[in-house]
Design a protein around this motif. Structure first.
Motif, PDB file in Angstrom:
ATOM      1  N   VAL A 165       6.395   8.772   8.751  1.00 18.95           N
ATOM      2  CA  VAL A 165       6.798   8.361   7.403  1.00 18.95           C
ATOM      3  C   VAL A 165       8.102   9.081   7.087  1.00 18.95           C
ATOM      4  O   VAL A 165       8.152  10.308   7.038  1.00 18.95           O
ATOM      5  CB  VAL A 165       5.740   8.726   6.338  1.00 18.95           C
ATOM      6  N   SER A 166       9.162   8.300   6.923  1.00 18.87           N
ATOM      7  CA  SER A 166      10.463   8.857   6.553  1.00 18.87           C
ATOM      8  C   SER A 166      10.705   8.556   5.087  1.00 18.87           C
ATOM      9  O   SER A 166      10.417   7.454   4.617  1.00 18.87           O
ATOM     10  CB  SER A 166      11.587   8.220   7.361  1.00 18.87           C
ATOM     11  N   VAL A 167      11.254   9.533   4.380  1.00 19.37           N
ATOM     12  CA  VAL A 167      11.600   9.327   2.977  1.00 19.37           C
ATOM     13  C   VAL A 167      13.096   9.538   2.843  1.00 19.37           C
ATOM     14  O   VAL A 167      13.626  10.576   3.251  1.00 19.37           O
ATOM     15  CB  VAL A 167      10.832  10.291   2.048  1.00 19.37           C
ATOM     16  N   TYR A 168      13.743   8.540   2.306  1.00 15.80           N
ATOM     17  CA  TYR A 168      15.184   8.590   2.072  1.00 15.80           C
ATOM     18  C   TYR A 168      15.396   8.624   0.565  1.00 15.80           C
ATOM     19  O   TYR A 168      15.020   7.688  -0.137  1.00 15.80           O
ATOM     20  CB  TYR A 168      15.851   7.356   2.696  1.00 15.80           C
ATOM     21  N   VAL A 169      15.955   9.727   0.085  1.00 15.03           N
ATOM     22  CA  VAL A 169      16.236   9.853  -1.344  1.00 15.03           C
ATOM     23  C   VAL A 169      17.622   9.258  -1.563  1.00 15.03           C
ATOM     24  O   VAL A 169      18.637   9.840  -1.166  1.00 15.03           O
ATOM     25  CB  VAL A 169      16.161  11.316  -1.817  1.00 15.03           C
ATOM     26  N   GLY A 228      -6.988   1.518   7.803  1.00 18.32           N
ATOM     27  CA  GLY A 228      -7.550   1.965   9.066  1.00 18.32           C
ATOM     28  C   GLY A 228      -6.569   1.894  10.220  1.00 18.32           C
ATOM     29  O   GLY A 228      -6.963   1.838  11.376  1.00 18.32           O
ATOM     30  N   ILE A 229      -5.291   1.913   9.917  1.00 14.45           N
ATOM     31  CA  ILE A 229      -4.255   1.819  10.941  1.00 14.45           C
ATOM     32  C   ILE A 229      -3.546   3.164  11.012  1.00 14.45           C
ATOM     33  O   ILE A 229      -3.145   3.707   9.976  1.00 14.45           O
ATOM     34  CB  ILE A 229      -3.245   0.709  10.593  1.00 14.45           C
ATOM     35  N   LEU A 237       0.829  -1.208   0.000  1.00 14.11           N
ATOM     36  CA  LEU A 237       0.000   0.000   0.000  1.00 14.11           C
ATOM     37  C   LEU A 237       0.866   1.262   0.000  1.00 14.11           C
ATOM     38  O   LEU A 237       0.572   2.231  -0.708  1.00 14.11           O
ATOM     39  CB  LEU A 237      -0.934   0.013   1.212  1.00 14.11           C
ATOM     40  N   ALA A 238       1.928   1.242   0.796  1.00  9.47           N
ATOM     41  CA  ALA A 238       2.829   2.399   0.855  1.00  9.47           C
ATOM     42  C   ALA A 238       3.522   2.613  -0.486  1.00  9.47           C
ATOM     43  O   ALA A 238       3.631   3.752  -0.963  1.00  9.47           O
ATOM     44  CB  ALA A 238       3.867   2.196   1.964  1.00  9.47           C
ATOM     45  N   LEU A 239       3.968   1.533  -1.109  1.00  8.26           N
ATOM     46  CA  LEU A 239       4.628   1.647  -2.408  1.00  8.26           C
ATOM     47  C   LEU A 239       3.661   2.147  -3.477  1.00  8.26           C
ATOM     48  O   LEU A 239       4.034   2.946  -4.338  1.00  8.26           O
ATOM     49  CB  LEU A 239       5.227   0.303  -2.820  1.00  8.26           C
ATOM     50  N   LYS A 240       2.421   1.692  -3.404  1.00  5.78           N
ATOM     51  CA  LYS A 240       1.414   2.123  -4.372  1.00  5.78           C
ATOM     52  C   LYS A 240       1.160   3.620  -4.243  1.00  5.78           C
ATOM     53  O   LYS A 240       1.096   4.345  -5.244  1.00  5.78           O
ATOM     54  CB  LYS A 240       0.122   1.332  -4.160  1.00  5.78           C
ATOM     55  N   GLU A 284      -1.935   9.139   4.295  1.00 10.87           N
ATOM     56  CA  GLU A 284      -3.377   9.163   4.038  1.00 10.87           C
ATOM     57  C   GLU A 284      -3.864   7.859   3.420  1.00 10.87           C
ATOM     58  O   GLU A 284      -4.914   7.343   3.811  1.00 10.87           O
ATOM     59  CB  GLU A 284      -3.720  10.344   3.110  1.00 10.87           C
ATOM     60  N   HIS A 285      -3.113   7.315   2.480  1.00 13.18           N
ATOM     61  CA  HIS A 285      -3.550   6.098   1.795  1.00 13.18           C
ATOM     62  C   HIS A 285      -3.640   4.918   2.766  1.00 13.18           C
ATOM     63  O   HIS A 285      -4.636   4.177   2.765  1.00 13.18           O
ATOM     64  CB  HIS A 285      -2.581   5.779   0.639  1.00 13.18           C
ATOM     65  N   ILE A 286      -2.638   4.747   3.589  1.00 14.29           N
ATOM     66  CA  ILE A 286      -2.647   3.606   4.528  1.00 14.29           C
ATOM     67  C   ILE A 286      -3.723   3.789   5.584  1.00 14.29           C
ATOM     68  O   ILE A 286      -4.431   2.832   5.928  1.00 14.29           O
ATOM     69  CB  ILE A 286      -1.259   3.405   5.148  1.00 14.29           C
TER      70      ILE A 286
END
Length: 185
Positions: free
Chosen positions: A167-171, A161-162, A102-105, A154-156
């Motif tokens: 959320v960390s983003v590593y470029v 419903g969790i 879901l996170a990747l999507k 938001e998506h997750i």
């Protein structure tokens, strides 16, 4: 760490049992004569170093067998790691792999993102998500990462419903666009 040690011990145990079984096969099919066997047993009782080696090998095999017996009796987690929720109608289990997908999507829907990986960690407060991304270098990285964070959270939360706490983003890198050097002749 324990699984690595158990695998190493299992490998050692398999090698020892394999050698012992080859010896027994030779013995059973007459590959080792009675005289050779008598000499081997005589040397065993005559040489203290050989007796000590056989005793140590017996102890090692016994300890390994005992360890594998205990491991076989322990209950392992037969299912994949998941997040468990209880509702009025029953229990819900969502695997961490589902959350990862879901996170990747959600992150892949953002423009300028090329290669993604996600790692999920469930805590008592909620989910902690780390996204590793390769971007195109054409979009502002702070704006892009903030959009990824918002979209993933938001998506997750909407789909699963969790609650997502972090959320960390590593470029990791930017994609090099195909630049062609002119050739001078």
């Amino acid at each position: 760490m324990v699984k690595v040690v158990d695998k190493l011990l299992l490998f050692l145990f398999s090698i020892i049992i394999g050698c012992l079984s080859i010896f027994l096969l030779f013995l059973g099919f007459g590959g080792i004569s009675r005289g050779m066997m008598n000499d081997l047993v005589g040397d065993l009782y005559r040489l203290d170093s050989l007796q000590i080696t056989i005793a140590v090998l017996g102890i090692v095999l016994f300890v390994l067998s005992l360890r594998f017996f205990i491991v076989s009796l322990q209950r392992g987690s037969a299912s994949a790691p998941s997040i468990d929720q209880r509702t009025d109608f029953g229990d819900i289990r969502i695997s961490l792999e589902t959350i990862e997908n879901l996170a990747l999507k959600a992150a892949s829907r953002q423009r300028g993102v090329k290669d993604l990986r996600a790692r999920i960690r469930a805590t008592d407060a909620g989910l902690e998500i780390v996204i590793r991304a390769v971007v195109d270098g054409e979009t502002s990285i702070p704006v892009l990462t903030e959009e990824i964070q918002r979209a993933v959270k938001e998506h997750i939360e909407d789909i699963a419903g969790i609650p997502v706490t972090h959320v960390s983003v590593y470029v990791a890198n930017i994609i090099q666009t195909g630049t062609f050097k002119s050739r001078v002749e």
